[in-house]
Design an enzyme around this catalytic site. Structure first.
Site: not given
Ligand code: ARG
Length: 460
Positions: A157, A278, A284, A291
């Protein structure tokens, strides 16, 4: 001008719109190698059974070889008015060698021709996937070996559950990719029957030798039923199903890398080569590759959905709907290859943060199960009861904002008198993972054995 391939029955040219919906050469030109190999096998067989003269066979094969070179050199003029790759090649061959080319299509139809070409293409795609999967497994096994006894939290979980070893976690993916290879292998063995010689749908009256073309093209045997031969696209669906399941595994790994590389987890650091910055936020480091692997899975699953939707409800045998079989397969194959290779690159360059992993492994009372198991083993308490005693111990640690092993023995024995000094031997994440020696369990010694087994099963 009416169409040169079937012009006999037609007086007018197709409308521009007809050509636009009908044309497939823009994508099926990728079948040129397979189409040429299939035509050469067919021509030689026609020669062997006496349907074509030896001179014709030679002219056809030499012409096809020349066309192969033209295509590979980028000198071939693909014409949309010639619809597909088969007609483009045949028309060029006719320009080159005349009459002999016109005899090549004896005892053959584009229906068995395209089924053959496409099977050969999918077979190569399966082999490509298998190689890429094997490389990925090797990279994962190497990383598992380097981190066989590094501890991390195991989750259920996405809540810290029990400590595990990093090596063990990585080997889970080795198993998934092993099953993927098994699925591709199974698909390949079912695929490997030759449709060539099935004709349009009913077979042919010419005395052809289907076994010889089958063997020449590396098939195990000819297909058994001519109708099925030209209407079957199971092989493409099976390939896509295996690809979709495999992409799903890549996506899960991508997702874990996204989570693990976040500032909140800091379990891993992706190399610069697989991160991006970024344009606005200087701090970043984005896990774009991970992704995209997660995202591209949608395309592969979509490809399976697209083709199974095309095939459902088609009457036997061939219908032109089936020309829609190729683009999803081409797209899925390209997507899968880039995802497999990028994943291997990412995993190979991954660095794990040993301290962060170890700290996280001990947070969230992950050794509570070890505590409960100790009560069962050492004090003879039934597990359900030990579970409840341990729950009270965890609540106490939570109250005191400390780990279980930081509690004083007197506090614990106040909860249950049967808790003694010995319990400290099983607390602590290293003790916990070392004790999980059941077959397939997370103990470092097991992981090392599993690595040997994985190398034997998957890499030898
Ligand atoms: N381009 C066609 C396809 O991919 C080749 C087969 C065409 N056959 C036919 N009878 N029109 O399916």
């Amino acid at each position: 001008m009416s169409n040169r391939m079937w012009g006999g029955r037609f007086t007018a040219a197709p409308s521009a719109l007809m050509e636009r919906i009908n044309v497939s050469v823009g994508f099926d030109k990728r079948l040129y190698t397979q189409d040429i190999a299939g035509s050469k096998a067919h021509a030689r067989m026609l020669g062997d059974v006496g349907i074509l003269s030896a001179d014709d066979v030679e002219a056809i094969c030499a012409g096809l070889d020349e066309i192969l070179t033209e295509i590979e050199d980028g000198r071939f003029d693909f014409r949309t008015d010639l619809e597909d790759i088969h007609m483009n090649i045949e028309a060029r061959l006719t320009d080159m060698i005349g009459d002999a080319a016109a005899r090549l299509h004896t005892a053959r139809s584009r229906n068995d021709q395209v089924a053959t070409d496409f099977k050969l293409w999918v077979r190569d795609a399966i082999d490509t996937a298998d190689e890429a999967l094997k490389i990925l497994q090797e990279v994962l096994i190497d990383q598992a070996e380097a981190h066989a006894d590094w501890v991390m939290p195991g989750f259920t979980h996405l809540q810290a559950a029990q400590p595990i070893t990093v090596g063990h976690h990585l080997l889970a993916y080795v198993e998934m990719f092993g099953r993927d290879r098994g699925r591709f292998f199974d698909a390949r063995s079912r695929l490997n029957e030759s449709p060539l010689g099935a004709g349009a749908l009913a077979g042919t009256s010419f005395p052809i030798d289907r076994a010889s073309t089958a063997f020449a093209l590396g098939f195990d045997r000819p297909t058994y039923n001519s109708l099925d031969s030209v209407s079957d696209r199971d092989f493409a669906l099976e390939y896509l199903a295996a690809a979709a399941i495999c992409a799903g595994h890549l996506s899960r790994l991508g997702e874990e890398l996204v989570i693990w590389s976040s500032a909140q987890f800091r379990f891993v650091r992706l190399s610069d080569a697989f991160s991006t910055g970024s344009s606005m936020m200087p701090q970043k480091r984005n896990p774009d590759a991970a992704e995209l692997i997660r995202g591209k899975t949608g395309r592969v699953i979509g490809a399976f959905t697209a083709l199974s939707s095309v095939m459902k409800g088609l009457p036997l045998a061939y219908s032109k709907d089936m020309q829609e079989d190729k683009e999803p397969v081409f797209d899925a194959a390209e997507t899968l290859t880039v995802c497999l290779t990028a994943t291997a690159g990412m995993v190979k360059n991954l660095t794990f943060d040993r301290d962060c992993l170890a700290t996280a492994a001990g947070e969230g009372f992950t050794t509570a199960t070890d505590f409960a198991d100790w009560l069962v083993r050492e004090a003879g308490i039934p597990f359900r009861e030990s579970h409840s005693i341990t729950g009270r111990v965890v609540a106490l640690a939570e109250d005191k904002a400390c780990r279980i092993e930081d509690l004083a023995l007197s506090d614990m024995s106040a909860i249950d008198i049967r808790i003694t000094e010995g319990v400290f031997n099983v607390l602590g994440v290293d003790n916990s993972v070392r004790s999980r020696t059941s077959f397939g369990g997370t103990a470092p010694d097991n992981v090392r054995l599993q690595i040997v087994s994985a190398r034997e099963r998957f890499l030898s």
